[in-house]
Design an enzyme around this catalytic site. Sequence first.
Site, mmCIF file in Angstrom:
data_model
loop_
_atom_site.group_PDB
_atom_site.id
_atom_site.type_symbol
_atom_site.label_atom_id
_atom_site.label_comp_id
_atom_site.label_asym_id
_atom_site.label_seq_id
_atom_site.Cartn_x
_atom_site.Cartn_y
_atom_site.Cartn_z
ATOM 1 N N GLY A 12 0.817 -1.206 0.000
ATOM 2 C CA GLY A 12 0.000 0.000 0.000
ATOM 3 C C GLY A 12 0.849 1.252 0.000
ATOM 4 O O GLY A 12 1.670 1.458 0.907
ATOM 5 N N GLY A 14 -0.293 4.397 0.172
ATOM 6 C CA GLY A 14 -1.064 5.536 0.645
ATOM 7 C C GLY A 14 -0.222 6.372 1.590
ATOM 8 O O GLY A 14 1.009 6.288 1.606
ATOM 9 N N GLU A 172 -18.435 18.195 2.214
ATOM 10 C CA GLU A 172 -17.647 18.867 1.187
ATOM 11 C C GLU A 172 -18.240 18.668 -0.201
ATOM 12 O O GLU A 172 -18.289 19.604 -1.010
ATOM 13 C CB GLU A 172 -16.204 18.371 1.263
ATOM 14 C CG GLU A 172 -15.490 18.878 2.516
ATOM 15 C CD GLU A 172 -14.163 18.185 2.795
ATOM 16 O OE1 GLU A 172 -13.344 18.776 3.521
ATOM 17 O OE2 GLU A 172 -13.947 17.070 2.294
ATOM 18 N N ALA A 317 -5.636 11.045 7.223
ATOM 19 C CA ALA A 317 -4.284 10.999 6.676
ATOM 20 C C ALA A 317 -3.201 11.272 7.721
ATOM 21 O O ALA A 317 -2.200 10.541 7.763
ATOM 22 C CB ALA A 317 -4.178 11.980 5.512
#
Length: 420
Positions: A12, A14, A172, A317
């Site tokens: 991954g 990310g 959003e 994040a």
Amino acid sequence: MAANPHRVVIVGAGFGGLEATYRLAGAPVEITLIDRRNHHLFQPLLYQVATASLATSEIAWPIRHLMRDRPEVTTLFATVSGVDAARRCVLIDDGSEVAYDTLVLATGARHAYFGHDEWEQWAPGLKTLEDGTTLRRHILVAFERAERETDPAKRAARLTFVIVGAGPTGVELAGTIAEMARHTLPGDFRNIDTTKARVVLIEAGPRVLAGFADDLSAYAQASLEKIGVEVVLGQAVTEINREGVVFGGKLLEAKTRIWAAGVRASPAAEWLGAPADRAGRVQVEDDLTIPGHREIFAIGDTVSINAWEGKPVPGIAPAAKQQGRHVAETIKARLRGAATGPFRYKHAGSLAQIGKRLAVIDFGRFKLRGTIAWWIWGIAHIYFLIGLRHRLSVALSWLWIYARDQRAARLITQGSSKVM
């Protein structure tokens, strides 16, 4: 590098996986970075691709390019199908294997439809670049189809946009679609009034942005309603189909439905037979290792850990980056023969944009809302982008939207007129 360097496999690329890779620079290790996509995605801004504010190239970077100056890192474009912990190897879906001494699982999360996976075809979620461009197509084609529609009821359905889930992504999306309909598109069409488009945000809970303070949540709801978003609270969606969304026992006809209500972890827990929570997140030890497997770490949306003053670490994040950093430091300490400690999450704050000039920021005791929060939100996101070119490009795009209400990425791709 040593003759037989320690083999680290990271699954991954990310935020967590990339951070672990960066932090292992200079260590006596040989790294294999595996991802089923060839790019790293800045997911917090993915909704801006879906709403035609940014281009895909502004929020994604080829992994090989990011690792070009790291000769000890081998990047594999492949899909992992499992882990053989006994033989210490990662299984690839083409039948090949990658051996490891230490394994880091940073495999992220996928959409969760709470037992109604059939809803995905009618209400796609937003996790990948493909999701972003698909939703952008649905949104833009909805206006195009409405322009050609002569039946008032069908035209209304084309101009109704439903977002299920009022977390940061849902808020959003709702705010940006509403502003696009009211400020960006009106001059582009002749047969429809885009300002009459309905944007409906549905939340099963009692308020929007449940992870924020009550006053910021109330401000966000009032701000959404001021720009034309219809906020529906305390109503669970019971059905999604070709015609629209059912909640409160009634069908709301809408041709564009977007799912932002929940996620489920990758199958990492299943690969290892490890304990998991209801969302499939691996319940790791306090140092982020898998129970019974000191050589396997799991980080990011893949895991569940109470390392935030006794509370669960949020799936955002900054948390994934902190976990990636902790894992890298732990690996380096182990190679030196040094002791390591537990992971502790430090919360830097929660941010959410409401519209092109409004945002909310929750730093705990310190809270901000309105235009000042929007500027801080923008600066923070630009700071975390990779590379000067991307920072300048995104900043210029936002300034153009701020000043002229124009979104340059209004391109219909993946086909010309097909819509769900």
